[in-house]
Design an enzyme around this catalytic site. Structure first.
Site, PDB file in Angstrom:
ATOM      1  N   ARG A  46       0.945  -1.223   0.038  1.00  0.00           N
ATOM      2  CA  ARG A  46       0.055   0.022   0.159  1.00  0.00           C
ATOM      3  C   ARG A  46       0.891   1.366   0.039  1.00  0.00           C
ATOM      4  NH1 ARG A  46      -3.514   0.837   5.076  1.00  0.00           N
ATOM      5  NH2 ARG A  46      -3.494  -1.448   4.804  1.00  0.00           N
ATOM      6  N   LYS A 145      -2.132 -19.830   6.371  1.00  0.00           N
ATOM      7  CA  LYS A 145      -3.134 -20.197   7.516  1.00  0.00           C
ATOM      8  C   LYS A 145      -3.424 -18.667   8.354  1.00  0.00           C
ATOM      9  CE  LYS A 145      -1.846 -21.736  11.354  1.00  0.00           C
ATOM     10  NZ  LYS A 145      -0.820 -21.105  12.431  1.00  0.00           N
ATOM     11  N   HIS A 175       2.884 -24.813   6.553  1.00  0.00           N
ATOM     12  CA  HIS A 175       3.989 -24.865   6.342  1.00  0.00           C
ATOM     13  C   HIS A 175       4.815 -26.356   6.773  1.00  0.00           C
ATOM     14  CE1 HIS A 175       4.803 -23.189  10.143  1.00  0.00           C
ATOM     15  NE2 HIS A 175       6.064 -23.547   9.972  1.00  0.00           N
ATOM     16  N   LYS A 179       8.193 -29.264   5.302  1.00  0.00           N
ATOM     17  CA  LYS A 179       9.294 -29.679   5.906  1.00  0.00           C
ATOM     18  C   LYS A 179       9.609 -30.901   5.601  1.00  0.00           C
ATOM     19  CE  LYS A 179       8.203 -26.926  10.115  1.00  0.00           C
ATOM     20  NZ  LYS A 179       9.289 -25.929  10.556  1.00  0.00           N
ATOM     21  N   ASP A 232      -4.157 -22.258  16.637  1.00  0.00           N
ATOM     22  CA  ASP A 232      -2.752 -21.960  16.083  1.00  0.00           C
ATOM     23  C   ASP A 232      -2.002 -23.243  15.640  1.00  0.00           C
ATOM     24  OD1 ASP A 232      -0.657 -19.975  15.199  1.00  0.00           O
ATOM     25  OD2 ASP A 232       0.267 -20.490  16.865  1.00  0.00           O
ATOM     26  N   HIS A 237      -1.106 -28.079  12.150  1.00  0.00           N
ATOM     27  CA  HIS A 237       0.162 -28.680  12.016  1.00  0.00           C
ATOM     28  C   HIS A 237       0.094 -30.131  12.668  1.00  0.00           C
ATOM     29  CE1 HIS A 237       1.380 -24.905  10.690  1.00  0.00           C
ATOM     30  NE2 HIS A 237       1.656 -24.229  11.668  1.00  0.00           N
ATOM     31  N   LYS A 333       4.175 -22.972  23.851  1.00  0.00           N
ATOM     32  CA  LYS A 333       4.989 -21.919  23.695  1.00  0.00           C
ATOM     33  C   LYS A 333       5.841 -21.908  25.288  1.00  0.00           C
ATOM     34  CE  LYS A 333       3.130 -19.375  19.899  1.00  0.00           C
ATOM     35  NZ  LYS A 333       3.873 -19.613  18.808  1.00  0.00           N
TER      36      LYS A 333
HETATM   37  C1  BG6 Z   1       2.656 -21.033  13.064  1.00  0.00           C
HETATM   38  C2  BG6 Z   1       2.121 -20.557  14.291  1.00  0.00           C
HETATM   39  O1  BG6 Z   1       1.945 -21.548  11.948  1.00  0.00           O
HETATM   40  O2  BG6 Z   1       3.955 -22.087  13.324  1.00  0.00           O
HETATM   41  C3  BG6 Z   1       3.342 -19.950  15.215  1.00  0.00           C
HETATM   42  O3  BG6 Z   1       1.301 -19.388  13.840  1.00  0.00           O
HETATM   43  C4  BG6 Z   1       4.453 -21.032  15.466  1.00  0.00           C
HETATM   44  O4  BG6 Z   1       2.862 -19.752  16.250  1.00  0.00           O
HETATM   45  C5  BG6 Z   1       5.123 -21.707  14.042  1.00  0.00           C
HETATM   46  O5  BG6 Z   1       5.401 -20.288  16.205  1.00  0.00           O
HETATM   47  C6  BG6 Z   1       6.014 -22.625  14.397  1.00  0.00           C
HETATM   48  O6  BG6 Z   1       6.467 -22.947  12.978  1.00  0.00           O
HETATM   49  P1  BG6 Z   1       7.989 -23.580  13.045  1.00  0.00           P
HETATM   50  O7  BG6 Z   1       8.199 -23.969  11.461  1.00  0.00           O
HETATM   51  O8  BG6 Z   1       8.983 -22.583  13.559  1.00  0.00           O
HETATM   52  O9  BG6 Z   1       8.050 -24.665  13.737  1.00  0.00           O
END
Ligand code: BG6
Length: 487
Positions: A46, A145, A175, A179, A232, A237, A333
């Site tokens: 933007r 996501k 993602h 991996k 999250d 994942h 976390k």
């Molecule tokens: C993300 C989450 O999808 O994955 C984050 O939103 C998290 O909160 C992250 O920290 C972890 O990914 P990675 O690849 O660092 O394990």
């Protein structure tokens, strides 16, 4: 092999994802000479910036440390910055600008459109994406996501998206599926006959899936406090990892075979009970020698927030292969160590011919760090024919293949560029996972407290101890044999 010519269009290019993940991924594709001369990268933002100003903001040296200067220059030559206001700008103007850039770079009409934006911003981009349909080339749109925040919102987002896109044009990123070691779960299972016969309840006692992080919420409190660990991490994942471990071998060739089986897993998850769930929230503590504040003292987090930063669940996949085998999933976390791994723990066998102290066999898939796999098995202790001990056969990915393993986002981009959907969750998988997670959230007790820098709440230990098992934080091996040492 080079990839097809295509114009890469990134919405939200001034955000973090672009500099941290997308450009480094493109750098590696550039370095490997996978990009054709006709692959411009159009970065949309933007702010009124010159290309030079935009490039400075990318902080290339920081995010591509040790990058080759010439390769970086080649990548920068592909970049164009296009200022466009998603709310105010007219779709016709957008199309004109893109057409002009296409002519300038003598491109094909193929377009990879990456929405490096929250999916809630999709509405603003829909009409722009609509203008990019062309019979002369394909259009592929990548979504990050979170894909919705519950089943209902996921469905409505999907309905919106489908007003402008067909399913085969949609790529929903998780993602973790990019991996290397996650993709290797499938290779381990389906390319190794030694495991095929024992993959299921007759030989496997239980499965532990852990994604532990040392980081807190960083600067994402605005998003995270609304989301929490379940939405999250578990919804995407961890349930993906479970799907890969538990799926039936795909019978159909092509991407849909794999995605059918992944969806079948989440659709056969047994309904959770409150006693299957432990949620936690970190208090202050010491993480890797640093004193950190508790969650509710983090910047941007409500003082009375009850958002969970930790979740552990006991899941069951109700199929013939897995009935009554618990899958323990946990993520959090501000834990003691950062690691993501899967432990497949086999049933314990004792036989009178060998010592009584044999341990269960175990396969460990180390997703990160120290990517690799290990197999724990029993051997005779030297000189003691009635004593056994557990040893580890250890495959270290980078020791064997060198340090050039693609990062998740490189695989993700390459897959989209190749039009390969297999590592992208399909709509039915996403909806089934939300259904499961919506119930989880509805019936879970409020989060309990754990100290930052710990292994998580003691209640999560109880969750697994109740079944006579323990979380395997340390690998039980007392000896390591690396495959590399076998030459
Ligand atoms: C993300 C989450 O999808 O994955 C984050 O939103 C998290 O909160 C992250 O920290 C972890 O990914 P990675 O690849 O660092 O394990």
């Amino acid at each position: 092999m080079t990839l097809e010519s295509q114009m890469i269009i990134i919405f939200g290019a001034t955000g973090d994802l672009t500099r941290r993940k997308l450009l480094p991924a493109l750098y590696h594709l550039e370095r490997k000479q996978r990009l054709t001369a006709c692959t411009p990268v159009i970065c949309i933002g933007r702010k009124a910036l010159s290309k030079q100003q935009f490039v400075e903001k990318l902080e290339i040296e920081r995010f591509i440390p040790d990058g080759d200067t010439q390769v970086i220059q080649n990548l920068l030559n592909r970049i164009e910055y296009l200022q466009f206001d998603l709310e105010e700008g007219a779709p016709e103007d957008f199309k004109k600008s893109i057409d002009a850039l296409q002519r300038q770079h003598s491109c094909t009409a193929n377009k990879l459109i990456y929405l490096a934006l929250p999916t809630t911003a999709f509405k603003q981009t829909a009409s722009l994406i609509g203008t990019l349909e062309s019979d002369a080339g394909w259009r592929r749109v990548v979504f990050e996501k979170p894909f919705g925040e519950d089943l209902e919102s996921a469905k409505s987002l999907d309905a919106n998206i489908r007003t402008v896109l067909h399913e085969e044009e949609i790529y929903r990123v998780d993602h973790y599926l990019g991996k290397e070691l996650v993709q290797n779960i499938l290779t381990l299972r389906f390319a190794n006959e030694i495991f095929t016969g024992s993959w299921g309840k007759q030989a496997i006692d239980h499965v532990q899936i852990t994604v532990a992080e040392t980081l807190g919420v960083e600067k994402r409190a605005g998003y995270y406090d609304r989301s929490g660990a379940v939405r999250d991490m578990i919804q995407n994942h961890l349930l993906q990892l479970l799907s890969f471990v538990a799926m039936e071998p795909p019978t159909e060739e092509g991407t849909d075979g794999l995605r059918d089986e992944a969806a079948a897993v989440v659709n056969t998850l047994r309904e959770l009970q409150t006693s299957d769930i432990v949620l936690g929230q970190y208090g202050s503590g010491l993480v890797q020698s640093e004193t950190v504040p508790g969650y509710t003292d983090e910047e941007g987090v409500d003082d009375n927030s009850t958002t969970e930063t930790y979740a552990a669940i006991r899941a069951f996949v109700d199929t013939d292969r897995w009935r009554d085998v618990p899958f323990y999933l946990r993520t959090g976390k501000r834990l003691k160590h950062r690691h993501a791994d899967i432990k497949i723990v086999f049933r314990q066998r004792q036989h009178h011919i060998v010592g009584k102290d044999s341990k269960p066999n175990m396969i460990i898939i180390r997703i990160q760090p120290n990517e690799g796999m290990a197999l724990a098995f029993n051997v005779q202790k030297p000189g003691e024919d009635d004593e056994t001990t557990s040893v580890m056969m250890d495959f270290c990915h980078h020791c064997h293949f060198g340090p050039n393993t693609p990062e998740a986002y490189e695989s993700i981009l390459r897959n989209v560029m190749e039009g390969d959907h297999s590592m992208f969750p399909r709509r039915d998988w996403i909806e089934a996972s939300w259904k499961y997670v919506d119930r989880l959230r509805a019936i879970a007790d409020l989060p309990v407290r754990y100290s930052a820098g710990s292994d998580g709440p003691v209640e999560a230990d109880d969750l697994i101890k109740r079944d006579g098992r323990v979380w395997l934080n340390e690998e039980p091996a007392n000896e390591k044999i690396t495959l590399a040492s076998f030459g």
